[in-house]
Write an enzyme that holds these catalytic residues in place. Structure first.
Site, PDB file in Angstrom:
ATOM      1  N   ASP A  20     -58.854 -62.385 -10.005  1.00  0.00           N
ATOM      2  CA  ASP A  20     -59.630 -61.890  -8.858  1.00  0.00           C
ATOM      3  C   ASP A  20     -59.039 -62.424  -7.553  1.00  0.00           C
ATOM      4  OD1 ASP A  20     -61.844 -60.898 -10.686  1.00  0.00           O
ATOM      5  OD2 ASP A  20     -61.884 -63.047 -11.104  1.00  0.00           O
ATOM      6  N   TYR A 196     -53.991 -65.712 -22.975  1.00  0.00           N
ATOM      7  CA  TYR A 196     -55.250 -66.311 -23.406  1.00  0.00           C
ATOM      8  C   TYR A 196     -55.029 -66.915 -24.797  1.00  0.00           C
ATOM      9  CZ  TYR A 196     -56.643 -62.966 -19.794  1.00  0.00           C
ATOM     10  OH  TYR A 196     -56.722 -62.264 -18.627  1.00  0.00           O
ATOM     11  N   GLN A 258     -47.793 -68.280  -6.177  1.00  0.00           N
ATOM     12  CA  GLN A 258     -47.508 -66.931  -6.677  1.00  0.00           C
ATOM     13  C   GLN A 258     -46.040 -66.545  -6.534  1.00  0.00           C
ATOM     14  OE1 GLN A 258     -50.436 -64.489  -4.636  1.00  0.00           O
ATOM     15  NE2 GLN A 258     -51.489 -64.100  -6.578  1.00  0.00           N
ATOM     16  N   ARG A 274     -50.609 -61.700 -18.786  1.00  0.00           N
ATOM     17  CA  ARG A 274     -51.989 -61.384 -19.170  1.00  0.00           C
ATOM     18  C   ARG A 274     -52.744 -60.753 -17.983  1.00  0.00           C
ATOM     19  NH1 ARG A 274     -54.611 -67.540 -18.913  1.00  0.00           N
ATOM     20  NH2 ARG A 274     -55.668 -67.205 -16.905  1.00  0.00           N
ATOM     21  N   GLY A 275     -54.017 -60.409 -18.216  1.00  0.00           N
ATOM     22  CA  GLY A 275     -54.910 -60.011 -17.129  1.00  0.00           C
ATOM     23  C   GLY A 275     -54.421 -58.827 -16.337  1.00  0.00           C
ATOM     24  N   GLU A 276     -54.302 -59.025 -15.033  1.00  0.00           N
ATOM     25  CA  GLU A 276     -53.940 -57.896 -14.172  1.00  0.00           C
ATOM     26  C   GLU A 276     -52.744 -58.198 -13.276  1.00  0.00           C
ATOM     27  OE1 GLU A 276     -57.104 -55.510 -12.688  1.00  0.00           O
ATOM     28  OE2 GLU A 276     -56.076 -55.067 -10.818  1.00  0.00           O
TER      29      GLU A 276
HETATM   30  O1  TRH Z   1     -55.934 -65.280 -14.726  1.00  0.00           O
HETATM   31  P1  TRH Z   1     -56.049 -63.934 -15.309  1.00  0.00           P
HETATM   32  O2  TRH Z   1     -56.433 -63.857 -16.708  1.00  0.00           O
HETATM   33  O3  TRH Z   1     -57.024 -63.133 -14.446  1.00  0.00           O
HETATM   34  C1  TRH Z   1     -57.919 -62.126 -14.642  1.00  0.00           C
HETATM   35  C2  TRH Z   1     -59.304 -62.599 -14.621  1.00  0.00           C
HETATM   36  O4  TRH Z   1     -59.677 -62.949 -15.924  1.00  0.00           O
HETATM   37  C3  TRH Z   1     -60.181 -61.535 -14.093  1.00  0.00           C
HETATM   38  O5  TRH Z   1     -61.524 -61.851 -14.162  1.00  0.00           O
HETATM   39  C4  TRH Z   1     -59.924 -60.256 -14.810  1.00  0.00           C
HETATM   40  O6  TRH Z   1     -60.664 -59.321 -14.206  1.00  0.00           O
HETATM   41  C5  TRH Z   1     -58.474 -59.932 -14.700  1.00  0.00           C
HETATM   42  O7  TRH Z   1     -57.693 -60.978 -15.247  1.00  0.00           O
HETATM   43  C6  TRH Z   1     -58.123 -58.639 -15.356  1.00  0.00           C
HETATM   44  O8  TRH Z   1     -54.644 -63.144 -15.158  1.00  0.00           O
HETATM   45  P2  TRH Z   1     -53.912 -62.516 -13.890  1.00  0.00           P
HETATM   46  O9  TRH Z   1     -54.616 -61.292 -13.412  1.00  0.00           O
HETATM   47  O10 TRH Z   1     -52.535 -62.369 -14.267  1.00  0.00           O
HETATM   48  O11 TRH Z   1     -54.028 -63.623 -12.758  1.00  0.00           O
HETATM   49  C7  TRH Z   1     -53.274 -64.783 -12.745  1.00  0.00           C
HETATM   50  C8  TRH Z   1     -52.845 -65.101 -11.334  1.00  0.00           C
HETATM   51  O12 TRH Z   1     -52.292 -66.395 -11.277  1.00  0.00           O
HETATM   52  C9  TRH Z   1     -51.774 -64.147 -10.812  1.00  0.00           C
HETATM   53  O13 TRH Z   1     -51.993 -63.873  -9.455  1.00  0.00           O
HETATM   54  C10 TRH Z   1     -50.487 -64.945 -10.966  1.00  0.00           C
HETATM   55  C11 TRH Z   1     -51.009 -66.319 -10.682  1.00  0.00           C
HETATM   56  N1  TRH Z   1     -50.200 -67.430 -11.172  1.00  0.00           N
HETATM   57  C12 TRH Z   1     -49.631 -68.292 -10.260  1.00  0.00           C
HETATM   58  O14 TRH Z   1     -49.755 -68.094  -9.041  1.00  0.00           O
HETATM   59  N2  TRH Z   1     -48.932 -69.366 -10.716  1.00  0.00           N
HETATM   60  C13 TRH Z   1     -48.741 -69.602 -12.036  1.00  0.00           C
HETATM   61  O15 TRH Z   1     -48.099 -70.599 -12.401  1.00  0.00           O
HETATM   62  C14 TRH Z   1     -49.286 -68.686 -12.968  1.00  0.00           C
HETATM   63  C15 TRH Z   1     -49.066 -68.883 -14.442  1.00  0.00           C
HETATM   64  C16 TRH Z   1     -50.025 -67.613 -12.507  1.00  0.00           C
END
Ligand code: TRH
Length: 380
Positions: A20, A196, A258, A274-276
């Site tokens: 999010d 996950y 990021q 994973r996720g989005e």
């Molecule tokens: O963390 P996520 O699983 O996020 C989500 C949430 O669960 C949310 O509620 C759900 O709606 C969505 O998934 C579909 O996975 P995501 O989306 O990949 O987000 C991780 C964020 O963290 C992404 O912006 C990349 C960032 N990130 C970093 O900045 N540094 C890091 O070292 C890593 C591993 C990730």
């Protein structure tokens, strides 16, 4: 293009994890950097934010980060004048007072619900449709997506050029990796693993460890670490830990910013995401990938998975597409993936070509931030 003074408010509730805040922070920065818009980002959980942006002072109610006005979204709302464009990320509920302040404006603002990403067909039909109305203020659906007729994907200007340059520069990659304490053997394949909890992991690690090609597996700290530790037979794993089993080296990484995470994806031969947001970033990395989708009630996420797989594998020879489908489906069912991994490895060149071709195809669409700005221009 809109008046430079068009003000934007983005609202983000952190439901769980980092997606999010990851999406909204990226969007806010891009609207400022590339569209010169004043943007306020309202976030209810600064601690999640701090993980991907360590500069955040979690105690401040208001601060500026990379040109974005970051505001803590308090449980007791204080009055704030409504902006010209209001984005509620992932259907979050705006504060009642803020909604009144939207309705009190002489010209109602453009109110958008920025939805979750899905490759399903219905998204094209729903993108841009009116949603609910509050007094005089109409809300609209804004759907990101992979097909023309959707809102597209977040992609910063020049991203693919920067990525390609970096991937062609071995010494820049080495330097970047060394900065994170990563020093892989020269012949090792690099794999990143952001996922996950997954019971299918052990079978993959078994196969990697027994493979003739050495693997250096990079695991950012997070939910999969328990499964990794169990396979290694250790109690816990902390940041910096490096463990070797046969030809597999496992290294635990800290959570990074990021843009550093992007660089990590660009360095790797294969990325499990994973996720989005990390899912989208792995696509821009142009390398073969594996997606651990966010689980939803009644398994509706499996429809999303299939819809994406159908699009992503459409350009592959049938056997390679089958291998990819098998790998992704098994991973998302928590089943052993060792055999599926070996099957996918047999089709490596087409999988690599497909990853790059998919990335280029997606880059033909307007990026999501530009599509939002254009939506506003069309609306006024
Ligand atoms: O963390 P996520 O699983 O996020 C989500 C949430 O669960 C949310 O509620 C759900 O709606 C969505 O998934 C579909 O996975 P995501 O989306 O990949 O987000 C991780 C964020 O963290 C992404 O912006 C990349 C960032 N990130 C970093 O900045 N540094 C890091 O070292 C890593 C591993 C990730």
């Amino acid at each position: 293009m809109p008046q430079p003074k068009t003000r934007w408010d983005i609202f983000c509730t952190v439901v769980d994890n980092f997606g999010d805040i990851g999406v909204t922070w990226r969007l806010a920065r891009q609207l400022v950097a590339e569209h010169a818009l004043p943007v306020r980002l309202w976030v209810d959980d600064s601690h999640a934010f701090e993980r991907i942006c360590p500069e955040i002072d979690v105690d401040l109610a208001q601060q500026w980060q990379q040109g974005v006005e970051v505001r803590h979204w308090p449980s007791e709302w204080v009055h704030a004048e409504a902006a010209d464009v209001v984005i509620a990320a992932f259907a979050c509920q705006l504060p009642a007072n803020y909604m009144d302040s939207m309705a009190a404006r002489e010209t109602p603002p453009l109110w958008l619900n920025l939805d979750y990403l899905s490759a399903e067909d219905w998204v094209t039909g729903c993108h841009g449709l009116p949603s609910v109305k509050y007094k005089t203020v109409q809300k609209f659906f804004f759907f990101p997506g992979f097909k023309p007729g959707t809102g597209g994907l977040l992609r910063e200007r020049g991203l693919l050029e920067r990525r390609r340059q970096f991937q062609q520069d071995r010494s820049a990659q080495r330097q970047f990796l060394q900065g994170l304490g990563i020093d892989p053997a020269p012949d090792a394949q690099l794999i990143s693993l952001f996922a996950y909890e997954n019971t299918g992991l052990a079978s993959w690690l078994d196969v990697l460890a027994g493979d003739a090609t050495p693997t250096h597996l990079l695991v950012p700290e997070g939910r999969i670490l328990g499964d990794v530790a169990r396979w290694l037979g250790v109690e816990t794993l902390t940041v910096g830990a490096i463990q070797a089993r046969q030809t597999l080296t496992v290294q635990v990484l800290p959570f990074v910013r990021q843009d550093q995470y992007d660089h990590l994806l660009w360095c790797c031969d294969f990325n499990a995401v994973r996720g989005e947001d990390s899912f989208v970033r792995a696509q821009w990395a142009g390398r073969p990938m594996l997606w651990h989708i966010y689980q939803q009630d009644d398994d509706i996420h499996l429809d999303k998975l299939d819809a994406f797989l159908a699009l992503y594998t459409k350009g592959l020879p049938p056997e390679a597409a089958q291998a990819m489908n098998g790998l992704w489906r098994a991973w998302n069912a928590g089943q052993p993936i060792g055999e599926h991994w070996l099957a996918a490895r047999k089709h490596w060149p087409p999988l690599q070509e497909n990853a790059e071709a998919w990335c280029l195809e997606q880059a033909l669409q307007a990026d999501l931030a530009t599509a939002l700005v254009q939506f506003y221009v069309n609306w006024i």
